[in-house]
Design a protein around this motif. Structure first.
Motif, PDB file in Angstrom:
ATOM      1  N   ILE A 113      -5.347 -10.524  -0.161  1.00 13.50           N
ATOM      2  CA  ILE A 113      -6.462 -11.054  -0.965  1.00 13.50           C
ATOM      3  C   ILE A 113      -7.543  -9.990  -1.152  1.00 13.50           C
ATOM      4  CG2 ILE A 113      -8.368 -12.729  -0.962  1.00 13.50           C
ATOM      5  CD1 ILE A 113      -6.412 -14.642   0.540  1.00 13.50           C
ATOM      6  N   ALA A 114      -7.906  -9.288  -0.064  1.00  8.52           N
ATOM      7  CA  ALA A 114      -8.943  -8.242  -0.139  1.00  8.52           C
ATOM      8  C   ALA A 114      -8.512  -7.110  -1.071  1.00  8.52           C
ATOM      9  CB  ALA A 114      -9.248  -7.704   1.255  1.00  8.52           C
ATOM     10  N   THR A 115      -7.215  -6.749  -1.049  1.00  7.04           N
ATOM     11  CA  THR A 115      -6.698  -5.687  -1.924  1.00  7.04           C
ATOM     12  C   THR A 115      -6.772  -6.113  -3.386  1.00  7.04           C
ATOM     13  OG1 THR A 115      -5.171  -4.905  -0.218  1.00  7.04           O
ATOM     14  CG2 THR A 115      -4.680  -4.276  -2.483  1.00  7.04           C
ATOM     15  N   ILE A 116      -6.349  -7.340  -3.678  1.00  6.75           N
ATOM     16  CA  ILE A 116      -6.331  -7.820  -5.066  1.00  6.75           C
ATOM     17  C   ILE A 116      -7.750  -7.889  -5.642  1.00  6.75           C
ATOM     18  CG2 ILE A 116      -5.855  -9.822  -6.536  1.00  6.75           C
ATOM     19  CD1 ILE A 116      -3.414 -10.372  -4.694  1.00  6.75           C
ATOM     20  N   ILE A 117      -8.677  -8.486  -4.892  1.00 11.33           N
ATOM     21  CA  ILE A 117     -10.055  -8.613  -5.395  1.00 11.33           C
ATOM     22  C   ILE A 117     -10.717  -7.231  -5.497  1.00 11.33           C
ATOM     23  CG2 ILE A 117     -12.355  -9.565  -4.918  1.00 11.33           C
ATOM     24  CD1 ILE A 117     -10.944 -11.968  -3.638  1.00 11.33           C
ATOM     25  N   GLY A 144     -14.525   0.109  -4.126  1.00 13.02           N
ATOM     26  CA  GLY A 144     -13.252  -0.391  -3.609  1.00 13.02           C
ATOM     27  C   GLY A 144     -13.244  -0.451  -2.088  1.00 13.02           C
ATOM     28  N   VAL A 145     -13.713   0.627  -1.434  1.00  8.96           N
ATOM     29  CA  VAL A 145     -13.779   0.658   0.040  1.00  8.96           C
ATOM     30  C   VAL A 145     -14.678  -0.468   0.540  1.00  8.96           C
ATOM     31  CG1 VAL A 145     -14.552   1.978   2.050  1.00  8.96           C
ATOM     32  CG2 VAL A 145     -13.334   3.140   0.209  1.00  8.96           C
ATOM     33  N   ALA A 146     -15.862  -0.604  -0.088  1.00 11.21           N
ATOM     34  CA  ALA A 146     -16.834  -1.605   0.367  1.00 11.21           C
ATOM     35  C   ALA A 146     -16.308  -3.028   0.169  1.00 11.21           C
ATOM     36  CB  ALA A 146     -18.154  -1.419  -0.385  1.00 11.21           C
ATOM     37  N   ILE A 147     -15.715  -3.296  -1.002  1.00  9.93           N
ATOM     38  CA  ILE A 147     -15.221  -4.649  -1.280  1.00  9.93           C
ATOM     39  C   ILE A 147     -14.029  -4.977  -0.383  1.00  9.93           C
ATOM     40  CG2 ILE A 147     -14.139  -6.137  -3.025  1.00  9.93           C
ATOM     41  CD1 ILE A 147     -15.777  -4.533  -5.140  1.00  9.93           C
ATOM     42  N   GLY A 148     -13.088  -4.032  -0.267  1.00  5.18           N
ATOM     43  CA  GLY A 148     -11.911  -4.256   0.575  1.00  5.18           C
ATOM     44  C   GLY A 148     -12.297  -4.524   2.022  1.00  5.18           C
ATOM     45  N   ALA A 149     -13.173  -3.661   2.571  1.00  8.65           N
ATOM     46  CA  ALA A 149     -13.600  -3.812   3.969  1.00  8.65           C
ATOM     47  C   ALA A 149     -14.439  -5.074   4.154  1.00  8.65           C
ATOM     48  CB  ALA A 149     -14.393  -2.577   4.398  1.00  8.65           C
ATOM     49  N   GLY A 150     -15.378  -5.296   3.195  1.00 13.07           N
ATOM     50  CA  GLY A 150     -16.293  -6.429   3.310  1.00 13.07           C
ATOM     51  C   GLY A 150     -15.596  -7.781   3.234  1.00 13.07           C
ATOM     52  N   LEU A 151     -14.520  -7.861   2.464  1.00 13.31           N
ATOM     53  CA  LEU A 151     -13.770  -9.114   2.365  1.00 13.31           C
ATOM     54  C   LEU A 151     -12.785  -9.283   3.524  1.00 13.31           C
ATOM     55  CD1 LEU A 151     -12.909  -9.322  -1.449  1.00 13.31           C
ATOM     56  CD2 LEU A 151     -14.417 -10.837  -0.174  1.00 13.31           C
ATOM     57  N   PRO A 196       0.813  -1.222   0.000  1.00 14.93           N
ATOM     58  CA  PRO A 196       0.000   0.000   0.000  1.00 14.93           C
ATOM     59  C   PRO A 196       0.846   1.272   0.000  1.00 14.93           C
ATOM     60  CG  PRO A 196      -0.107  -1.094   2.145  1.00 14.93           C
ATOM     61  CD  PRO A 196       0.543  -2.052   1.193  1.00 14.93           C
ATOM     62  N   ALA A 197       2.030   1.216   0.616  1.00 23.02           N
ATOM     63  CA  ALA A 197       2.887   2.405   0.649  1.00 23.02           C
ATOM     64  C   ALA A 197       3.379   2.758  -0.750  1.00 23.02           C
ATOM     65  CB  ALA A 197       4.075   2.175   1.584  1.00 23.02           C
ATOM     66  N   LEU A 198       3.842   1.770  -1.500  1.00 21.66           N
ATOM     67  CA  LEU A 198       4.411   2.045  -2.832  1.00 21.66           C
ATOM     68  C   LEU A 198       3.321   2.353  -3.859  1.00 21.66           C
ATOM     69  CD1 LEU A 198       7.388  -0.472  -2.899  1.00 21.66           C
ATOM     70  CD2 LEU A 198       7.447   2.003  -2.533  1.00 21.66           C
ATOM     71  N   VAL A 199       2.109   1.784  -3.688  1.00 19.03           N
ATOM     72  CA  VAL A 199       0.987   2.163  -4.562  1.00 19.03           C
ATOM     73  C   VAL A 199       0.709   3.655  -4.396  1.00 19.03           C
ATOM     74  CG1 VAL A 199      -1.526   1.973  -4.841  1.00 19.03           C
ATOM     75  CG2 VAL A 199      -0.128  -0.089  -4.729  1.00 19.03           C
ATOM     76  N   ARG A 200       0.669   4.097  -3.136  1.00 20.68           N
ATOM     77  CA  ARG A 200       0.442   5.525  -2.851  1.00 20.68           C
ATOM     78  C   ARG A 200       1.587   6.378  -3.415  1.00 20.68           C
ATOM     79  NH1 ARG A 200      -0.337   9.969  -2.747  1.00 20.68           N
ATOM     80  NH2 ARG A 200      -0.939  11.407  -1.098  1.00 20.68           N
ATOM     81  N   LEU A 222      -7.616  -0.233   0.036  1.00 20.48           N
ATOM     82  CA  LEU A 222      -6.594  -0.011   1.073  1.00 20.48           C
ATOM     83  C   LEU A 222      -7.198   0.707   2.269  1.00 20.48           C
ATOM     84  CD1 LEU A 222      -3.524   1.125  -1.098  1.00 20.48           C
ATOM     85  CD2 LEU A 222      -4.055  -1.169  -0.259  1.00 20.48           C
ATOM     86  N   LEU A 223      -7.998   1.748   2.001  1.00 21.80           N
ATOM     87  CA  LEU A 223      -8.618   2.501   3.096  1.00 21.80           C
ATOM     88  C   LEU A 223      -9.606   1.623   3.862  1.00 21.80           C
ATOM     89  CD1 LEU A 223      -8.987   5.272   4.533  1.00 21.80           C
ATOM     90  CD2 LEU A 223     -10.938   5.640   3.022  1.00 21.80           C
ATOM     91  N   GLY A 224     -10.438   0.861   3.122  1.00 27.64           N
ATOM     92  CA  GLY A 224     -11.411  -0.007   3.774  1.00 27.64           C
ATOM     93  C   GLY A 224     -10.743  -1.004   4.705  1.00 27.64           C
ATOM     94  N   ILE A 225      -9.640  -1.597   4.255  1.00 32.00           N
ATOM     95  CA  ILE A 225      -8.910  -2.584   5.056  1.00 32.00           C
ATOM     96  C   ILE A 225      -8.319  -1.941   6.306  1.00 32.00           C
ATOM     97  CG2 ILE A 225      -6.813  -4.018   5.071  1.00 32.00           C
ATOM     98  CD1 ILE A 225      -7.456  -4.514   2.018  1.00 32.00           C
TER      99      ILE A 225
END
Length: 482
Positions: free
Chosen positions: A427-431, A458-465, A101-105, A387-390
């Protein structure tokens, strides 16, 4: 710090010791972040697309409150732990996994660092080319795929930014505290001058819908101006504009002494400042339309029309300084910490910042921000949603705000997970990234409006997974129960 792993610690990444940022400095994080050439264009566009002042208050006002709430959530984590974004991410991604997440940012920031530096230099070019000799030089002399004057102004602005950050975060704070109010004063002078010239104050723009939609196309809002679908898109676009800062606001809030200071600075800097800034940008655009008969959504276009050299100089300097402000806040501080996080024993905060600046300089001959590479940046940028959701689910729902700060710097501590990587977060980030970013840009499987709300998905999927995955025995989180 005792027992810190060599590859996870340096003084810049350590928990903040001096908490010298008051509410005024937090407020000026937002004046610096918003008051740029792109921020002005977006605010003016969204104001006009609202269709009426009431709609504007509903769409921009409510979305600004959402921004305020999210920034408080991530800001409080910064106050409590005292650590920057890439270190906080270790709690949810693992001590080594946090580099993802750091390098993506950081990648997104490098592109926008170059883009904002170019935008600031264009404001200077617009001023200088009022001189006939410089205009001829601008039109006839070229290098690196740009006019020579463009190149000179870009390099000068690029170098000025390095001076600002030469002495670290305290210099950033001092620059913000000066630049934020200065920009507001200059913007008000610009707005009042144009309103007087237009013969009065007006909130009714009178611009034909077709012309308005054509001029505001880059804002990414579809639908008839003032319609429910347009207002929803306006709100979504405004919230998504801050996607990068949601992640790394703790880079700044960690220097604040309390949550109350962050909350107060955010209150004035976000809903209050955002609504007023959008209103001033909209009124200025309406007045410029009444005076010049053109829809001028870019402030350097307006300043190029001024008869007065003084007003033109004021406008050019204002927006150059404003754009330097957003670059330092949004596109320098974050990658400086993010790159340092990847190699902490070799690269300091300052070193990470220099790397960011050099990458932006190397990108300039190709000017990817002028072409379709914006699609690439948006595709990567949408990954910021998962990333934020996670990170928020991990901090508030799983860890309940209890982070073992010392273990964020230890390879064999609580955040070791699987060889330093939290597979649930990966896994949550990739999906999440697949559905909010990659597939919408590579396929036509999704409806046209999907991109407008991609960050939300993205927030919903990341957090939900992430929540159920982190509670599975094979991926058990150190703070998970049951």
């Amino acid at each position: 710090m005792e027992n810190a792993t060599r590859g996870l610690y340096n003084e810049d990444l350590a928990p903040a010791r001096e908490r010298t940022w008051g509410a005024f400095s937090i407020f000026n994080v937002w004046t610096s972040d918003v008051h740029s050439l792109w921020g002005y264009y977006l605010a003016a566009s969204l104001f006009l697309l609202c269709g009426s002042f009431t709609n504007f208050l509903i769409a921009i006002g409510l979305s600004s409150l959402v921004i305020f709430a999210i920034m408080n959530l991530i800001g409080y984590a910064g106050v409590k732990t005292g650590v920057p974004y890439p270190v906080l991410a270790r709690a949810s991604f693992g001590v080594w996994g946090a580099n993802l997440p750091a390098l993506v940012r950081a990648v997104v920031a490098c592109f926008w660092y170059g883009a904002q530096t170019a935008a600031a230099s264009w404001a200077i070019v617009a001023l200088l080319t009022r001189n006939e000799a410089l205009l001829e030089f601008h039109q006839t002399s070229h290098m690196l795929g740009h006019s020579t004057l463009d190149v000179i102004c870009f390099v000068v602005v690029w170098a000025l930014q390095l001076l600002i950050i030469q002495n670290g975060m305290e210099t950033v704070r001092k620059f913000q505290d000066w630049a934020g109010p200065a920009v507001w004063i200059a913007m008000l002078v610009l707005a009042i001058g144009l309103v007087v010239k237009a013969g009065g104050f007006s909130l009714d723009h009178g611009i034909a819908p077709d012309l308005l939609l054509e001029k505001t196309r880059d804002a990414g809002v579809s639908g008839e101006p003032g319609s429910v679908s347009a207002l929803m898109a306006v709100g979504a676009t405004w919230i998504t504009y801050f996607a990068a800062l949601y992640l790394n606001f703790c880079d700044f809030s960690r220097y604040a002494p309390s949550k109350a200071v962050v909350r107060k600075g955010n209150l004035w800097g976000l809903p209050v400042n955002l609504i007023l800034f959008s209103l001033v940008a909209g009124v200025t655009t309406i007045a410029a339309y009444q005076v010049y008969g053109e829809v001028l959504l870019h402030p350097e276009q307006i300043s190029a029309k001024f008869d007065s050299w003084f007003l033109a100089l004021l406008a050019a300097l204002t927006f150059a300084v404003a754009t330097l402000g957003i670059n330092v806040v949004a596109n320098f501080v974050s990658p400086a910490f993010d790159i340092s996080n990847a190699f902490p024993h070799k690269i300091s905060f300052k070193g990470g910042g220099y790397i960011t600046a050099v990458i932006a300089l190397c990108l300039y001959p190709f000017a990817p921000w002028e072409g379709n590479a914006a699609v690439f940046v948006n595709a990567i940028g949408a990954i910021m949603g998962p990333l934020l959701g996670i990170i928020l689910v991990d901090y508030y729902l799983i860890a309940k705000g209890q982070i073992q700060v010392a273990d964020l710097y230890r390879e064999d501590g609580a955040y070791q997970y699987h060889r330093g990587w939290n597979l649930a977060a990966l896994i949550a980030t990739i999906i999440g990234g697949l559905f909010c970013s990659i597939l919408p840009h590579l396929t036509d499987w999704f409806p046209p409006w999907w991109g407008t709300y991609g960050w939300f998905f993205g927030v919903a999927i990341g957090a939900g997974l992430y929540y159920p995955l982190s509670r599975m025995p094979v991926m058990r989180h150190p703070h998970a129960h049951g």
